[in-house]
Each structure stands twice: as structure tokens, then as C-alpha cells.
Motif scaffolding. Structure first.
Motif, PDB file in Angstrom:
ATOM      1  N   LEU A   2       0.848  -1.190   0.000  1.00  0.00           N
ATOM      2  CA  LEU A   2       0.000   0.000   0.000  1.00  0.00           C
ATOM      3  C   LEU A   2       0.885   1.241   0.000  1.00  0.00           C
ATOM      4  O   LEU A   2       1.809   1.351   0.794  1.00  0.00           O
ATOM      5  CB  LEU A   2      -0.896   0.009   1.235  1.00  0.00           C
ATOM      6  N   LEU A   3       0.571   2.180  -0.884  1.00  0.00           N
ATOM      7  CA  LEU A   3       1.229   3.483  -0.883  1.00  0.00           C
ATOM      8  C   LEU A   3       0.270   4.482  -0.248  1.00  0.00           C
ATOM      9  O   LEU A   3      -0.830   4.706  -0.743  1.00  0.00           O
ATOM     10  CB  LEU A   3       1.580   3.917  -2.306  1.00  0.00           C
ATOM     11  N   ALA A   4       0.675   5.056   0.877  1.00  0.00           N
ATOM     12  CA  ALA A   4      -0.128   6.066   1.577  1.00  0.00           C
ATOM     13  C   ALA A   4       0.471   7.436   1.287  1.00  0.00           C
ATOM     14  O   ALA A   4       1.688   7.616   1.372  1.00  0.00           O
ATOM     15  CB  ALA A   4      -0.131   5.793   3.077  1.00  0.00           C
ATOM     16  N   VAL A   5      -0.387   8.410   0.954  1.00  0.00           N
ATOM     17  CA  VAL A   5       0.095   9.725   0.530  1.00  0.00           C
ATOM     18  C   VAL A   5      -0.664  10.811   1.286  1.00  0.00           C
ATOM     19  O   VAL A   5      -1.898  10.844   1.293  1.00  0.00           O
ATOM     20  CB  VAL A   5      -0.112   9.931  -0.990  1.00  0.00           C
ATOM     21  N   ASP A   6       0.096  11.712   1.910  1.00  0.00           N
ATOM     22  CA  ASP A   6      -0.481  12.878   2.579  1.00  0.00           C
ATOM     23  C   ASP A   6      -0.004  14.127   1.847  1.00  0.00           C
ATOM     24  O   ASP A   6       1.185  14.460   1.894  1.00  0.00           O
ATOM     25  CB  ASP A   6      -0.047  12.918   4.042  1.00  0.00           C
ATOM     26  N   VAL A   7      -0.924  14.803   1.162  1.00  0.00           N
ATOM     27  CA  VAL A   7      -0.588  16.012   0.405  1.00  0.00           C
ATOM     28  C   VAL A   7      -0.848  17.214   1.296  1.00  0.00           C
ATOM     29  O   VAL A   7      -1.997  17.584   1.549  1.00  0.00           O
ATOM     30  CB  VAL A   7      -1.411  16.109  -0.892  1.00  0.00           C
ATOM     31  N   GLY A   8       0.231  17.821   1.802  1.00  0.00           N
ATOM     32  CA  GLY A   8       0.116  18.991   2.654  1.00  0.00           C
ATOM     33  C   GLY A   8       0.436  20.262   1.901  1.00  0.00           C
ATOM     34  O   GLY A   8       0.798  20.234   0.716  1.00  0.00           O
ATOM     35  N   CYS A  56       4.749  -3.692  -7.393  1.00  0.00           N
ATOM     36  CA  CYS A  56       4.342  -4.303  -6.119  1.00  0.00           C
ATOM     37  C   CYS A  56       3.292  -3.471  -5.391  1.00  0.00           C
ATOM     38  O   CYS A  56       2.677  -3.944  -4.427  1.00  0.00           O
ATOM     39  CB  CYS A  56       5.564  -4.488  -5.210  1.00  0.00           C
ATOM     40  N   VAL A  57       3.100  -2.214  -5.820  1.00  0.00           N
ATOM     41  CA  VAL A  57       2.089  -1.348  -5.204  1.00  0.00           C
ATOM     42  C   VAL A  57       0.713  -1.756  -5.725  1.00  0.00           C
ATOM     43  O   VAL A  57       0.400  -1.588  -6.899  1.00  0.00           O
ATOM     44  CB  VAL A  57       2.357   0.138  -5.505  1.00  0.00           C
ATOM     45  N   GLU A  58      -0.092  -2.319  -4.831  1.00  0.00           N
ATOM     46  CA  GLU A  58      -1.415  -2.813  -5.221  1.00  0.00           C
ATOM     47  C   GLU A  58      -2.495  -1.748  -5.061  1.00  0.00           C
ATOM     48  O   GLU A  58      -3.465  -1.724  -5.820  1.00  0.00           O
ATOM     49  CB  GLU A  58      -1.775  -4.035  -4.368  1.00  0.00           C
ATOM     50  N   ASP A  59      -2.341  -0.882  -4.052  1.00  0.00           N
ATOM     51  CA  ASP A  59      -3.351   0.140  -3.783  1.00  0.00           C
ATOM     52  C   ASP A  59      -2.677   1.417  -3.319  1.00  0.00           C
ATOM     53  O   ASP A  59      -1.560   1.393  -2.786  1.00  0.00           O
ATOM     54  CB  ASP A  59      -4.343  -0.334  -2.715  1.00  0.00           C
ATOM     55  N   VAL A  60      -3.402   2.544  -3.489  1.00  0.00           N
ATOM     56  CA  VAL A  60      -2.925   3.860  -3.052  1.00  0.00           C
ATOM     57  C   VAL A  60      -4.067   4.562  -2.337  1.00  0.00           C
ATOM     58  O   VAL A  60      -5.219   4.509  -2.787  1.00  0.00           O
ATOM     59  CB  VAL A  60      -2.459   4.718  -4.252  1.00  0.00           C
ATOM     60  N   ILE A  61      -3.768   5.206  -1.214  1.00  0.00           N
ATOM     61  CA  ILE A  61      -4.756   6.035  -0.514  1.00  0.00           C
ATOM     62  C   ILE A  61      -4.153   7.411  -0.287  1.00  0.00           C
ATOM     63  O   ILE A  61      -2.970   7.529   0.038  1.00  0.00           O
ATOM     64  CB  ILE A  61      -5.208   5.394   0.809  1.00  0.00           C
ATOM     65  N   ILE A  62      -4.957   8.451  -0.488  1.00  0.00           N
ATOM     66  CA  ILE A  62      -4.463   9.830  -0.442  1.00  0.00           C
ATOM     67  C   ILE A  62      -5.355  10.682   0.448  1.00  0.00           C
ATOM     68  O   ILE A  62      -6.582  10.636   0.346  1.00  0.00           O
ATOM     69  CB  ILE A  62      -4.444  10.464  -1.853  1.00  0.00           C
ATOM     70  N   SER A  63      -4.727  11.493   1.309  1.00  0.00           N
ATOM     71  CA  SER A  63      -5.427  12.613   1.937  1.00  0.00           C
ATOM     72  C   SER A  63      -4.764  13.879   1.416  1.00  0.00           C
ATOM     73  O   SER A  63      -3.541  13.928   1.271  1.00  0.00           O
ATOM     74  CB  SER A  63      -5.339  12.556   3.468  1.00  0.00           C
ATOM     75  N   SER A  64      -5.565  14.900   1.123  1.00  0.00           N
ATOM     76  CA  SER A  64      -5.010  16.111   0.518  1.00  0.00           C
ATOM     77  C   SER A  64      -5.738  17.350   1.012  1.00  0.00           C
ATOM     78  O   SER A  64      -6.956  17.344   1.179  1.00  0.00           O
ATOM     79  CB  SER A  64      -5.117  16.040  -1.013  1.00  0.00           C
ATOM     80  N   ASN A 245       0.007   5.975   9.456  1.00  0.00           N
ATOM     81  CA  ASN A 245      -0.770   4.884  10.036  1.00  0.00           C
ATOM     82  C   ASN A 245      -2.269   5.160   9.976  1.00  0.00           C
ATOM     83  O   ASN A 245      -3.070   4.235   9.804  1.00  0.00           O
ATOM     84  CB  ASN A 245      -0.332   4.637  11.481  1.00  0.00           C
ATOM     85  N   GLY A 246      -2.657   6.440  10.086  1.00  0.00           N
ATOM     86  CA  GLY A 246      -4.063   6.782   9.925  1.00  0.00           C
ATOM     87  C   GLY A 246      -4.573   6.438   8.536  1.00  0.00           C
ATOM     88  O   GLY A 246      -5.681   5.907   8.373  1.00  0.00           O
ATOM     89  N   LEU A 247      -3.777   6.720   7.525  1.00  0.00           N
ATOM     90  CA  LEU A 247      -4.157   6.371   6.153  1.00  0.00           C
ATOM     91  C   LEU A 247      -4.277   4.859   5.984  1.00  0.00           C
ATOM     92  O   LEU A 247      -5.206   4.364   5.344  1.00  0.00           O
ATOM     93  CB  LEU A 247      -3.136   6.946   5.168  1.00  0.00           C
ATOM     94  N   ARG A 248      -3.344   4.131   6.570  1.00  0.00           N
ATOM     95  CA  ARG A 248      -3.414   2.665   6.477  1.00  0.00           C
ATOM     96  C   ARG A 248      -4.678   2.131   7.161  1.00  0.00           C
ATOM     97  O   ARG A 248      -5.357   1.255   6.616  1.00  0.00           O
ATOM     98  CB  ARG A 248      -2.168   2.044   7.128  1.00  0.00           C
ATOM     99  N   ILE A 249      -5.009   2.669   8.330  1.00  0.00           N
ATOM    100  CA  ILE A 249      -6.197   2.217   9.051  1.00  0.00           C
ATOM    101  C   ILE A 249      -7.458   2.521   8.250  1.00  0.00           C
ATOM    102  O   ILE A 249      -8.370   1.676   8.144  1.00  0.00           O
ATOM    103  CB  ILE A 249      -6.255   2.876  10.444  1.00  0.00           C
TER     104      ILE A 249
END
Length: 260
Positions: A2-8, A56-64, A245-249
Motif C-alpha cells: 500500500l502506498l499512503a500519501v499525505d498532500v500537505g 508491487c504497489v497494489e493500492d494507493v490512498i491519499i489525503s489532501s 498509520n491513519g491512512l493505512r487504518i
């Protein structure tokens, strides 16, 4: 993976997870305009530099909190990582109940931090994110986000100090050994850091006073948060991986919800 992304507002922070294990984090600047191809190629290069095959990256989650760059960024992920990312926003399953006056005004980054703090440390908990802005958010034991305070971040205060005063230099933001400064640089550092410690302690105490709760835990995160957290007993936990970890949860909650 999982690729977790926080766009600040200042940086884009990326974390790569193998299950619950955070393998590594990366940063790139937000304010540099890029095309979808540039974003996609850069993301692939970052992963390869850490020995991770992009496939290998199966999913991506983003907060922006930067909506005007999301079209190119999302398309770059779709084209170069071959996955349609989950975007944290209204309707996303988080487990946090927004009990403020206008739930749609609450930034995705704040919700993500609250999810991680609530799931990891339990409520009631104050989450302080020392980012471009500093936010103080309160979530109760039932998962209700009931109040939030926003103040200028310590780096914004520092930039204002040396940008608007011709005779003062740009200095490293660090805590001097004593508040009794004897030179210009340490006097600026003392004012910035000790002043911010005072603000932090006062806001925490005021939240506890107005809620009538002395049992509220306090968790800090964000780049400069460790400087403040190490200098006050009002903060019990410093968690630099809180947002990731919040994005993963949240991702796990979304996946579980889809299976039902």
C-alpha cells in the motif's frame, strides 16, 4: 503493498506499507507544479530508489488539503502505478464522527490523524499536528470529533520574524539551552521555541479546563513537533508516523466495508 500519501501545503509525504509494517517514507515539495507524467515517473523513481518495484504497489490512498494539484497527481498514479487511488473525503469510512458545526470544512489530514490517534491511543485524546499550520483536535471516547483549534505553524512564525524585520537573520529553529538569551540568534530561537511551548501548554490546559476532563491524552506529530513534545510534560506521546498509520487504518476500513 500500500502506498499512503499525505498532500500537505508544504510537502507531499509518502509511506509504503507491507501489511502493517511501514517500510519507508519519502517527501516531495507540494508547491512545484508538475504534470501527471512528471508525478508518475517521479513516484516510480522514488520507489525504485528504495528497492521497491512499482508493480508491487497494489493500492494507493491519499489525503489532501491541496485540491488544485489533485487532478494531475491522481492521473499520474493511475497511469504509472496502474491503480485508482482512494481519496479520503466526505463519505469515506473512518470510524470518526464529525460533531463540529460544518463537517465538510474539516481537512482530510486532520481526520486521518484523529483516526490513528483514536485507534492507537483511545479517547479522549487531543491530537496536535505541528505542520504548516498547527492544529489541536479533540476526539472523545465514543469517536466524536468535537472541537479543533488552528494556529500559525512555528515555521510560519519564524518566516514572518525574519522576513518582516530587515535586521534579523534567518535562523535554525531549535530550542536554546536557556531562555536567557545573550545574542540575536539565540534570542530569536528562544522567542520562537519557548513561545510555542507556552502556547501549546496553554491550549492543552484550556481544552481540559473547558471540557472538565483531566484524563485527556495528548498525542503530537509533525516535523517540528518533537522539539515541542520533548520540552513539555503536557504531551504524552510523539508519533511521527501518525498520519501514515491513519491512512493505512482508513484503507483497511474501506476494504473491509467493500467486502460486506
Amino acid at each position: 503493498m500500500l502506498l499512503a500519501v499525505d498532500v500537505g501545503n508544504t510537502n507531499i509525504t509518502l509511506g509504503i506499507f507491507d501489511g502493517e509494517t511501514l517500510l519507508g517514507t519519502f517527501r516531495m515539495m507540494t508547491k512545484i507544479a508538475r504534470t501527471s507524467d512528471e508525478y508518475g515517473i517521479f513516484l516510480r523513481q522514488l520507489l525504485l530508489a528504495r528497492g521497491i518495484e512499482p508493480e508491487c504497489v497494489e493500492d494507493v490512498i491519499i489525503s489532501s488539503v491541496v485540491p488544485n494539484m489533485m487532478h494531475s497527481f491522481k492521473n499520474g498514479i493511475i497511469k504509472y502505478l496502474n491503480t485508482n487511488p482512494i481519496i479520503v473525503g466526505a463519505g469515506t469510512k473512518t470510524g470518526i464522527k464529525i460533531a463540529t458545526a460544518n463537517p465538510r470544512e474539516v481537512g482530510a489530514d486532520r481526520i486521518v490523524d484523529l483516526v490513528a490517534a483514536y485507534e492507537t491511543y483511545g479517547g479522549p485524546v487531543i491530537v496536535i499536528d505541528f505542520g504548516t499550520a498547527t492544529t489541536y483536535d479533540l476526539v472523545l471516547e465514543d469517536g466524536s470529533f468535537v472541537a479543533g483549534i488552528t494556529s500559525p505553524g512555528i515555521r510560519i512564525c519564524a518566516n514572518a520574524l525574519w522576513s518582516d524585520t530587515a535586521a534579523l537573520p534567518e535562523v535554525e529553529i531549535k530550542k536554546p539551552n536557556s531562555i536567557l538569551a545573550k545574542d540575536t540568534i539565540s534570542s530569536m530561537q528562544a522567542g520562537l521555541v519557548y513561545g510555542y511551548i507556552g502556547q501549546t501548554e496553554y491550549i492543552i490546559r484550556k481544552i481540559k479546563e473547558e471540557t472538565g476532563r483531566d484524563d485527556i491524552k495528548v498525542v503530537a506529530t509533525g516535523g517540528l513537533g518533537k522539539i515541542i513534545a520533548d520540552a513539555t510534560e503536557e504531551i504524552q506521546f510523539y508519533d511521527p508516523a501518525l498520519t501514515m498509520n491513519g491512512l493505512r487504518i482508513i484503507y483497511e476500513k474501506c476494504k473491509t466495508s467493500k467486502k460486506k
